[in-house]
Write an enzyme that holds these catalytic residues in place. Structure first.
Site, mmCIF file in Angstrom:
data_model
loop_
_atom_site.group_PDB
_atom_site.id
_atom_site.type_symbol
_atom_site.label_atom_id
_atom_site.label_comp_id
_atom_site.label_asym_id
_atom_site.label_seq_id
_atom_site.Cartn_x
_atom_site.Cartn_y
_atom_site.Cartn_z
ATOM 1 C CG HIS A 101 -4.966 2.406 -4.118
ATOM 2 N ND1 HIS A 101 -4.921 3.771 -3.976
ATOM 3 C CD2 HIS A 101 -4.721 2.159 -5.440
ATOM 4 C CE1 HIS A 101 -4.666 4.342 -5.162
ATOM 5 N NE2 HIS A 101 -4.547 3.377 -6.064
ATOM 6 N NE ARG A 141 -3.689 2.375 2.342
ATOM 7 C CZ ARG A 141 -4.513 2.773 3.310
ATOM 8 N NH1 ARG A 141 -4.467 2.185 4.483
ATOM 9 N NH2 ARG A 141 -5.358 3.764 3.110
ATOM 10 C CG HIS A 142 -0.952 4.908 -0.970
ATOM 11 N ND1 HIS A 142 -1.152 5.697 0.137
ATOM 12 C CD2 HIS A 142 -2.181 4.519 -1.381
ATOM 13 C CE1 HIS A 142 -2.450 5.801 0.385
ATOM 14 N NE2 HIS A 142 -3.103 5.082 -0.517
#
Length: 585
Positions: free
Chosen positions: A512, A368-369
Site C-alpha cells: 500500500h 504500491r498497488h
C-alpha cells in the site's frame, strides 16, 4: 493583522534615500507606476532590466501584498567558480544520487560572509556600490588560493578555511557590514565564527563514509576564482516549504490557485491540518496570490530556487575587480558541469562502485498497488497496458525471484499483472503475507476486511503459492492498531521476508502507500517517521509508486537507489521522487 506580519512591518522604517533615482526606476515611474511599487519590483528582480521588473509587476497585479512595505532579505556569499566549482557540482550530484538529499543540497556551494539582513527597497542600489568598492579594495589582499581542509562528523561534512585566510574574509565581511550600516541603514551581522564551505549537512549517519569517500575526490587546490555575490529572498516565506509545479492547473473554484508548470509555491506546513486530503494551501512566488492546489501536481524544490542574485564581483588578486559576465557558470544547485580531466575524480569512484554493484546479492522492490485504471484511461486499458512494447520492467530486465503481496485484492491483482508483464506468471507464484497489510487504523469501518482466501484466489486464476505459510497470521491483525504496533509489524515482516529469500534476484513486494516508508526505512537502518509526518508522506505516494533497495557487498546492509523504472504519471498520478519523504525527513 497576524503577529508575524506585524513584526515584519516593524522592521521597515519610512526613510528617504538621498541618491537620485536610477535609470530603471525612472523608466518605471514614466510608465505610471507608483514609486514604492516600482522599487519593490526592482528589488524583487535584482534590478537587472526594465523588462523583468515590468513582467513582475504584471504578474503581481492581483497580489494582495503588493502595497505592503515588506523588504527583501539579503545575504552576502563568497562563491566559487571555475574548475573547483565544477568539482563541487559533481559532488553535489553524486552525493544526492547515492545518499539522497540533505540540507546542503538546498543551497549552492558558498561561504557565508554576512547572513540574511533586511534593506529598504529604495536603498538596495547602495549595497551594490558598497560591495563593488569593497571587492576592489580587497582584491590586492585576497589570497591566490584559499586554504581549505576537510572536516567530517556524523551530521556535517565540509571544508574549513584556514585561520590566516579566514581572517581576510572576515575583514571583508566586517567592512561590508560597517559600510552597509552607515550608508544604507542596514543592520548587517558579519560571520566571525569558523568560516566553512558545507558539502553535506544533516545526513543519515550511515552515509558518512560514502560522503567522505566522494569528498576526498575534490582537490581544494583546484583552480578557482572567488566572487562576492549578493542574494535576496522573500522574508515572509523563510520557514515555508517550496514546491515546484509539474503541471499547469486551472482553478475550478474561486479559492483555488492558478499554476503554470515551473511555478514555485510557498507552503506553510503548520497550516495544512484542515485542508482536504490531496490538497495544500500555498502562495505563488510568481503572482503572490494564495489558494488551494492539488499536491500531486507538485514536487519539492530547493530552498534557494526562488532566491534572486543581484550582483556578483570577482576577486582578482593584483588587479581591479571584474563583474561576472552572463556566460560564466550560473551558481545554481542543479547545474550540471562535466570536466573529464581529473586525477582522482568522482567518476573513478563511481566506476568502482558500479563494479561492486555487479556482485550485489539481492534487491527489494516495494510497490504500491495500482488503481482502477479503467476509470482513468478507458475500458480498453487492461487490453493495452501489457503490449510487447510497453512492458517497462521487462525492458529493464528486472529479475524477480520472489513475489509477496498484501492480502488486499488490489495488491494481489497488481502483483499478478506485474508477473504477467515480466512473463514470469508461470514461473513465480505470489506469496500472500497478511503482515504486509496497511495500518489498520485507516480502515473506514474500523474492522479487518474479509479477504479472499488462498483457495478463492487460486480459483480466480491468480498464481498463488498455497504452500507458503505467512510470518504474521491473519488472525493477529487487530482493528485500529496503534502506530507503534504497525511500525513493529512492518519491520518484523520485511526482515522475515528478506531472511526467507537468500537467493540472488529481486524480491517484489506489492503493498500500500504506507508500505514504501514502513518497509524500506527499517531495511536501510532508518527509524520510523513520526505518525503525523507519516500520514503526510503516504498522501503523496501515487498508485504504482516504487522504492528499490539493494543489498551491499558485505551482506545484511542495504541502501536505497533509483527504481528500475519511473512511476506511471498522468493527470491524477503525479511524478514521484522516493527521496522526498521516504528517505529524507
Amino acid at each position: 493583522m497576524a503577529v508575524a506580519e506585524t513584526q515584519l512591518y516593524a522592521k521597515v522604517a519610512n526613510k528617504h534615500r538621498s541618491k537620485s533615482p536610477s535609470v530603471l526606476l525612472e523608466s518605471l515611474l514614466a510608465k505610471g507606476f507608483p514609486a514604492h511599487i516600482a522599487q519593490k519590483a526592482l528589488a524583487a528582480t535584482g534590478q537587472k532590466t526594465i523588462e523583468e521588473a515590468a513582467k513582475w509587476l504584471h504578474s503581481h497585479c492581483n497580489d494582495p501584498s503588493l502595497d505592503d512595505p515588506i523588504p527583501q532579505e539579503y545575504a552576502l556569499y563568497l562563491c566559487p567558480t571555475g574548475c573547483f566549482y565544477n568539482r563541487l557540482q559533481e559532488f553535489w550530484k553524486e552525493s544526492k544520487r547515492q545518499c539522497g538529499k540533505n540540507r546542503a543540497h538546498e543551497i549552492f556551494p558558498h561561504i557565508t560572509l554576512c547572513d540574511f539582513f533586511t534593506c529598504e527597497d529604495q536603498k538596495v542600489e547602495l549595497l551594490y556600490d558598497i560591495l563593488k568598492q569593497i571587492v576592489n579594495n580587497f582584491s590586492q589582499k585576497f589570497p591566490q588560493t584559499i586554504s581549505l581542509s576537510l572536516h567530517s562528523s556524523t551530521s556535517y561534512l565540509g571544508f574549513f578555511i584556514s585561520d590566516s585566510h579566514a581572517n581576510i574574509l572576515k575583514e571583508i565581511a566586517v567592512a561590508f557590514s560597517s559600510e552597509a550600516s552607515a550608508l544604507a541603514d542596514c543592520h548587517v551581522k558579519p560571520c566571525l565564527k569558523q568560516l566553512h564551505l558545507t558539502l553535506a549537512h544533516k545526513f543519515c549517519p550511515h552515509h558518512q563514509k560514502t560522503l567522505e569517500q566522494l569528498a576526498k575526490c575534490i582537490n581544494p587546490g583546484e583552480t578557482c576564482q572567488w566572487v562576492a555575490a549578493l542574494y535576496s529572498r522573500d522574508m515572509r516565506f523563510v520557514h515555508y516549504q517550496t514546491l515546484r509545479a509539474l503541471f499547469q492547473y486551472k482553478p475550478q473554484n474561486i479559492d483555488e490557485l492558478m499554476m503554470n508548470a515551473g511555478d514555485f509555491i510557498y507552503v506553510d506546513p503548520t497550516q495544512q491540518s484542515d485542508v482536504s486530503e490531496g490538497w495544500v494551501i500555498g502562495t505563488s512566488h510568481r503572482t503572490g496570490c494564495r489558494g488551494f492546489l492539488p499536491e500531486n501536481y507538485t514536487e519539492r524544490a530547493n530552498e534557494s530556487d526562488t532566491w534572486v542574485k543581484h550582483r556578483e564581483y570577482a576577486f582578482v588578486p593584483g588587479s581591479k575587480f571584474v563583474t561576472q559576465s552572463a556566460n560564466e557558470p550560473n551558481v545554481k544547485l542543479n547545474g550540471e558541469v562535466h570536466n573529464p580531466v581529473m586525477s582522482r575524480s568522482v567518476t573513478n569512484i563511481l566506476s568502482l562502485q558500479l563494479s561492486q554493484n555487479a556482485t550485489l546479492r539481492r534487491g527489494v522492490l516495494v510497490m504500491r498497488h495500482g488503481e482502477r485504471v479503467d476509470q482513468v484511461f478507458g475500458k480498453s486499458w487492461l487490453q493495452q497496458c501489457l503490449t510487447a512494447d510497453g512492458e517497462a520492467l521487462l525492458d529493464q530486465e528486472v529479475a524477480v525471484s520472489y513475489v509477496y503481496s498484501s492480502p488486499a485484492l488490489r495488491c494481489v491483482q497488481t502483483a499478478h499483472l506485474v508477473l504477467q508483464g515480466l512473463k514470469l506468471d508461470q514461473k513465480v507464484k505470489i506469496r500472500v503475507e497478511p503482515g504486509l497489510f496497511e495500518w489498520t487504523k485507516w480502515e473506514a469501518n474500523k474492522a479487518i476486511p474479509n479477504f479472499m482466501t488462498l483457495t478463492e484466489l487460486t480459483e480466480a486464476s491468480y498464481k498463488i503459492d498455497t504452500s507458503y505459510r505467512s510470518n504474521i497470521p491473519l488472525s493477529s491483525l487487530v482493528p485500529s492498531e496503534s502506530y507503534e504496533d504497525y511500525v513493529s509489524r512492518s519491520s518484523a515482516a520485511i526482515k522475515q521476508i528478506v531472511t526467507a529469500c537468500p537467493n540472488k534476484g529481486v524480491i517484489l513486494i506489492v503493498g500500500h502507500g504506507s508500505s514504501l516508508a514502513s518497509f524500506t526505512r527499517p531495511l536501510i537502518g532508518l527509524p520510523a517517521k513520526d505518525s503525523s509526518d507519516f500520514a503526510q508522506v503516504v498522501r503523496k505516494i501515487p498508485s504504482l509508486g516504487m522504492c528499490f533497495c539493494e543489498e551491499l557487498k558485505e551482506g545484511n546492509k542495504w541502501q536505497m537507489v533509483n527504481p528500475p523504472v519511473k512511476t506511471l504519471t498522468h493527470g491524477a498520478n503525479a511524478a514521484f521522487n522516493w527521496r522526498n519523504g521516504i528517505v529524507e525527513d
